[in-house]
Design an enzyme around this catalytic site. Sequence first.
Site, PDB file in Angstrom:
ATOM      1  N   LYS A 116      24.351 -10.600   2.997  1.00 47.13           N
ATOM      2  CA  LYS A 116      23.526 -10.805   1.804  1.00 47.13           C
ATOM      3  C   LYS A 116      22.067 -11.016   2.209  1.00 47.13           C
ATOM      4  O   LYS A 116      21.155 -10.616   1.480  1.00 47.13           O
ATOM      5  CB  LYS A 116      24.025 -12.013   1.010  1.00 47.13           C
ATOM      6  CG  LYS A 116      25.339 -11.783   0.268  1.00 47.13           C
ATOM      7  CD  LYS A 116      25.631 -12.964  -0.647  1.00 47.13           C
ATOM      8  CE  LYS A 116      27.105 -13.245  -0.817  1.00 47.13           C
ATOM      9  NZ  LYS A 116      27.799 -12.515  -1.843  1.00 47.13           N
ATOM     10  N   GLU A 200      19.051 -19.962  -2.353  1.00 47.51           N
ATOM     11  CA  GLU A 200      18.452 -19.357  -3.547  1.00 47.51           C
ATOM     12  C   GLU A 200      18.161 -20.441  -4.554  1.00 47.51           C
ATOM     13  O   GLU A 200      18.880 -21.442  -4.617  1.00 47.51           O
ATOM     14  CB  GLU A 200      19.452 -18.380  -4.202  1.00 47.51           C
ATOM     15  CG  GLU A 200      19.413 -16.998  -3.644  1.00 47.51           C
ATOM     16  CD  GLU A 200      20.475 -16.077  -4.239  1.00 47.51           C
ATOM     17  OE1 GLU A 200      21.103 -16.438  -5.258  1.00 47.51           O
ATOM     18  OE2 GLU A 200      20.672 -15.003  -3.661  1.00 47.51           O
ATOM     19  N   HIS A 235      32.883 -19.626  -9.438  1.00 49.01           N
ATOM     20  CA  HIS A 235      32.044 -18.457  -9.131  1.00 49.01           C
ATOM     21  C   HIS A 235      32.865 -17.190  -8.978  1.00 49.01           C
ATOM     22  O   HIS A 235      32.467 -16.251  -8.306  1.00 49.01           O
ATOM     23  CB  HIS A 235      31.189 -18.681  -7.875  1.00 49.01           C
ATOM     24  CG  HIS A 235      30.387 -19.940  -7.947  1.00 49.01           C
ATOM     25  ND1 HIS A 235      29.455 -20.158  -8.936  1.00 49.01           N
ATOM     26  CD2 HIS A 235      30.390 -21.050  -7.186  1.00 49.01           C
ATOM     27  CE1 HIS A 235      28.924 -21.351  -8.764  1.00 49.01           C
ATOM     28  NE2 HIS A 235      29.474 -21.920  -7.716  1.00 49.01           N
ATOM     29  N   ARG A 292      32.003  -0.912  -2.785  1.00 43.14           N
ATOM     30  CA  ARG A 292      33.418  -0.552  -2.968  1.00 43.14           C
ATOM     31  C   ARG A 292      33.691  -0.451  -4.456  1.00 43.14           C
ATOM     32  O   ARG A 292      32.820  -0.709  -5.273  1.00 43.14           O
ATOM     33  CB  ARG A 292      34.297  -1.653  -2.374  1.00 43.14           C
ATOM     34  CG  ARG A 292      33.944  -3.007  -3.005  1.00 43.14           C
ATOM     35  CD  ARG A 292      34.878  -4.114  -2.588  1.00 43.14           C
ATOM     36  NE  ARG A 292      34.281  -5.425  -2.828  1.00 43.14           N
ATOM     37  CZ  ARG A 292      34.349  -6.095  -3.969  1.00 43.14           C
ATOM     38  NH1 ARG A 292      34.980  -5.592  -5.012  1.00 43.14           N
ATOM     39  NH2 ARG A 292      33.780  -7.270  -4.087  1.00 43.14           N
TER      40      ARG A 292
HETATM   41  P1  ADP Z   1      34.873  -8.063  -7.731  1.00 43.75           P
HETATM   42  O1  ADP Z   1      33.514  -8.361  -7.210  1.00 43.75           O
HETATM   43  O2  ADP Z   1      35.448  -6.749  -7.332  1.00 43.75           O
HETATM   44  O3  ADP Z   1      35.030  -8.339  -9.166  1.00 43.75           O
HETATM   45  P2  ADP Z   1      35.548 -10.654  -6.920  1.00 43.75           P
HETATM   46  O4  ADP Z   1      34.096 -10.918  -6.973  1.00 43.75           O
HETATM   47  O5  ADP Z   1      36.447 -11.425  -7.798  1.00 43.75           O
HETATM   48  O6  ADP Z   1      35.844  -9.096  -7.070  1.00 43.75           O
HETATM   49  O7  ADP Z   1      36.061 -10.829  -5.480  1.00 43.75           O
HETATM   50  C1  ADP Z   1      35.358 -10.277  -4.433  1.00 43.75           C
HETATM   51  C2  ADP Z   1      36.342  -9.895  -3.363  1.00 43.75           C
HETATM   52  O8  ADP Z   1      37.133 -11.002  -3.007  1.00 43.75           O
HETATM   53  C3  ADP Z   1      37.254  -8.803  -3.832  1.00 43.75           C
HETATM   54  O9  ADP Z   1      37.225  -7.838  -2.839  1.00 43.75           O
HETATM   55  C4  ADP Z   1      38.601  -9.443  -3.961  1.00 43.75           C
HETATM   56  O10 ADP Z   1      39.616  -8.650  -3.421  1.00 43.75           O
HETATM   57  C5  ADP Z   1      38.498 -10.679  -3.137  1.00 43.75           C
HETATM   58  N1  ADP Z   1      39.137 -11.769  -3.850  1.00 43.75           N
HETATM   59  C6  ADP Z   1      38.975 -12.128  -5.124  1.00 43.75           C
HETATM   60  N2  ADP Z   1      39.728 -13.166  -5.451  1.00 43.75           N
HETATM   61  C7  ADP Z   1      40.403 -13.497  -4.337  1.00 43.75           C
HETATM   62  C8  ADP Z   1      41.354 -14.502  -4.019  1.00 43.75           C
HETATM   63  N3  ADP Z   1      41.778 -15.400  -4.903  1.00 43.75           N
HETATM   64  N4  ADP Z   1      41.832 -14.534  -2.764  1.00 43.75           N
HETATM   65  C9  ADP Z   1      41.422 -13.648  -1.870  1.00 43.75           C
HETATM   66  N5  ADP Z   1      40.527 -12.686  -2.097  1.00 43.75           N
HETATM   67  C10 ADP Z   1      40.031 -12.593  -3.307  1.00 43.75           C
HETATM   68  P1  ADP Z   2      30.136 -13.330  -4.159  1.00 44.27           P
HETATM   69  O1  ADP Z   2      29.860 -12.445  -2.992  1.00 44.27           O
HETATM   70  O2  ADP Z   2      31.032 -14.442  -3.804  1.00 44.27           O
HETATM   71  O3  ADP Z   2      30.533 -12.533  -5.348  1.00 44.27           O
HETATM   72  P2  ADP Z   2      27.560 -13.688  -5.442  1.00 44.27           P
HETATM   73  O4  ADP Z   2      26.285 -13.827  -4.723  1.00 44.27           O
HETATM   74  O5  ADP Z   2      27.824 -12.381  -6.093  1.00 44.27           O
HETATM   75  O6  ADP Z   2      28.737 -14.056  -4.447  1.00 44.27           O
HETATM   76  O7  ADP Z   2      27.646 -14.857  -6.524  1.00 44.27           O
HETATM   77  C1  ADP Z   2      28.837 -15.140  -7.222  1.00 44.27           C
HETATM   78  C2  ADP Z   2      28.520 -15.905  -8.501  1.00 44.27           C
HETATM   79  O8  ADP Z   2      27.827 -17.131  -8.235  1.00 44.27           O
HETATM   80  C3  ADP Z   2      27.617 -15.178  -9.468  1.00 44.27           C
HETATM   81  O9  ADP Z   2      28.335 -14.287 -10.273  1.00 44.27           O
HETATM   82  C4  ADP Z   2      26.989 -16.314 -10.248  1.00 44.27           C
HETATM   83  O10 ADP Z   2      27.853 -16.792 -11.251  1.00 44.27           O
HETATM   84  C5  ADP Z   2      26.853 -17.402  -9.225  1.00 44.27           C
HETATM   85  N1  ADP Z   2      25.510 -17.373  -8.617  1.00 44.27           N
HETATM   86  C6  ADP Z   2      25.145 -16.691  -7.514  1.00 44.27           C
HETATM   87  N2  ADP Z   2      23.839 -16.872  -7.226  1.00 44.27           N
HETATM   88  C7  ADP Z   2      23.360 -17.713  -8.167  1.00 44.27           C
HETATM   89  C8  ADP Z   2      22.074 -18.299  -8.418  1.00 44.27           C
HETATM   90  N3  ADP Z   2      21.048 -18.070  -7.627  1.00 44.27           N
HETATM   91  N4  ADP Z   2      21.950 -19.113  -9.497  1.00 44.27           N
HETATM   92  C9  ADP Z   2      22.988 -19.365 -10.298  1.00 44.27           C
HETATM   93  N5  ADP Z   2      24.223 -18.854 -10.114  1.00 44.27           N
HETATM   94  C10 ADP Z   2      24.418 -18.035  -9.062  1.00 44.27           C
HETATM   95 MG    MG Z   3      29.386 -11.108  -6.182  1.00 39.55          MG
END
Ligand code: ADP
Ligand code: ADP
Ligand code: MG
Length: 671
Positions: A116, A200, A235, A292
């Site tokens: 990231k 962040e 999250h 993906r």
């Molecule tokens: P996406 O971004 O595709 O909606 P998520 O943000 O929920 O999926 O999850 C990100 C990744 O983490 C996905 O590749 C998913 O397979 C994996 N993941 C989600 N939930 C779980 C879990 N409870 N245990 C293990 N891996 C998970």
């Molecule tokens: P992941 O790889 O686990 O999906 P993300 O960076 O996509 O991680 O963040 C997952 C979630 O966390 C977001 O969908 C949002 O709800 C929350 N989040 C992430 N960054 C922030 C931020 N800077 N402020 C508030 N909420 C955040």
């Molecule tokens: Mg994400």
Amino acid sequence: MFNKILIANRGEIACRIIHTAQRLGVGTVAVYSEADVNARHVKLADEAVAIGPAPARDSYLAVQKLISAAQRTGAEAIHPGYGFLSENAGFAAACGTAGITFIGPSPGAIEAMGSKSAAKTIMQQAGIPLVSGYHGDNQDETFLLGEAEKIGFPVMLKASAGGGGRGMRVVNSAAEFSEALRSAKREALGAFSDEKMLLEKYLEQPRHIEVQVFCDQHGNAVHLFERDCSIQRRHQKVLEEAPAPGITDETRSAMGNTAVAAARAIDYTGAGTVEFIAASDGAFYFMEMNTRLQVEHPVTELVTGQDLVEWQLRVAAGERLPASQGQLAIDGHALEARIYAEDPDNGFLPSTGRLSHLRFPAETSDVRVDTGVWQGDSISVHYDPLIAKLIVRGDDRKSCLHRMLRALGETQVAGVTTNVDFLAAVISHEAFQAADFDTGFIERHQADLFRNREAVSPDILCLAVLYQILRRASLAKRAATSSADPASPWWATDNWRPNLVEEEHFSFDDGIGEYEVGITIAGDRHEHSEPDYVIRTGRQVIRASGRLEADGRLTAILDGTQRRIDVTEDHDHLVIFDSGNTCRLKQLSDGGHSAEEEATGNLISPMPGTVIEVMTNEGQQVKKGDALLVLEAMKIEHIIAAPHDGTVQSLHYRAGDMVEEGVELLVLADK
Ligand code: ADP
Ligand code: ADP
Ligand code: MG
């Protein structure tokens, strides 16, 4: 197009990919671990290859085993699904070296977005808006705290290698920083073998809006609009919809164009998702790019009419994108609900067990069920506890939500605890109906969403007893018809009547209290009709009759009103599905006994898992709510806290130990 592909995944996503491949006439090879010998994806595929023991690192993450399975079966390409190796640049490169097409972007693009921190640097250079923060290499605690103070609390600590909501902590003040950093790093190291953190600004009340992008190998790039994934717990997404409610066409195309620019900045190919965090003032910032197919891709499919897996296969095979930007449009509204084996009322703790009863709504062009299981399959500790995804479409948001509530009402799962009722509560909530939400929705409305533990209704108790009586009658009838002796009195089935001269009693426990219910046959019945019963629960007396089908469907008349429920038995519980409400009643034998086990000093493991940290010592005085130890199961950390003040008398496990569900973790004495 390929002749044959291998799917390096399991569960619903493997089944979903097989479905499209088969429609396109592409042969499919499934892979499976020892836990998945009888899994649905294995049965659906044309061929299947065993790849080792249940733990993912020995099977679904074993790069060489997957490559040799593809070589042995002559698969020309590998689809990684989501999770597992889908964002592993090393795996994509290993496929290339072996002469197998990786259905996804280049190793370089995966690598660029895999961190990231590095992704943010690239996006900054491409002029994509970012949330203010620090994403450099200096990981010194004092330095990071200084950066956090510059950004201004609250801040978010995030694992640079993170995903699935793991390794993230919101930090509200400098005083919390050190502890939050320590625990975020620990989680990140365990999950991603990489503890690098970024910082962040933590946005208050933001929405998570992401854009589906697609690029081919000929320089074409489009977006397929946005998805709103703001309804989250820990999250992690729970409900996703397309389009995002309340977004203007102007913002929509600005987000779409920014997402395409982000993909172009890394020479992207295939399906990708650019995740934005949108502030309440309409500004949006790049958060990360997932290289993906997403879990929630079906909502995009239902509103655009496109099959994204087909797009992935075509692009990977070197074809041009199936549609240009101008040919793509949004038609209607779609919503996805993730059905998880978990207990919302208990911190969303994963639940494991055998799916002893499983029913989904019938599929139509507007109702889709993506699942990787059949009735009788198990949800184990080894993998994600996702049971199914329900995806529905409506001409507008209102009809879409209505359709989803119906679909959830027709979803029945017994054997594990699920979030089905919780999902229905979220969707029925007036704020969600009004599209008044952000990522804090679940927390803000928790008083409305979590079961306020209403006691079971007299009607349900009545139906439970009626079920018992009718079930017994049908078993007796079956015994009679299969009796070898035609002279046996059991052979006469036509006039069979349950023997209920005297009132018979049943007792149930719904987790709140115990209830005794009495039942007798109404005295005034006619010889040849089904009997009427008189059922007494507490002070209520209800007249009832009913008919039970072999599949557990009970149609009953209670005081003149027709009710229809489904009943299944799960060990010593009756599970009653009453259009969207699930009720579990423990059947107590002879009068029942009180269940005071919880009040003792023993702390029981709520799930099978691994102890990852013990935060107390024998003899230590603790206060109610103090964290005693941390368990991890199904990739989720669960903190065992002291239920009352007291002294830790004995500790039974150390960090690294595996524990079974229901074992005593430690003994906490009162003072
Ligand atoms: P996406 O971004 O595709 O909606 P998520 O943000 O929920 O999926 O999850 C990100 C990744 O983490 C996905 O590749 C998913 O397979 C994996 N993941 C989600 N939930 C779980 C879990 N409870 N245990 C293990 N891996 C998970
Ligand atoms: P992941 O790889 O686990 O999906 P993300 O960076 O996509 O991680 O963040 C997952 C979630 O966390 C977001 O969908 C949002 O709800 C929350 N989040 C992430 N960054 C922030 C931020 N800077 N402020 C508030 N909420 C955040
Ligand atoms: Mg994400």
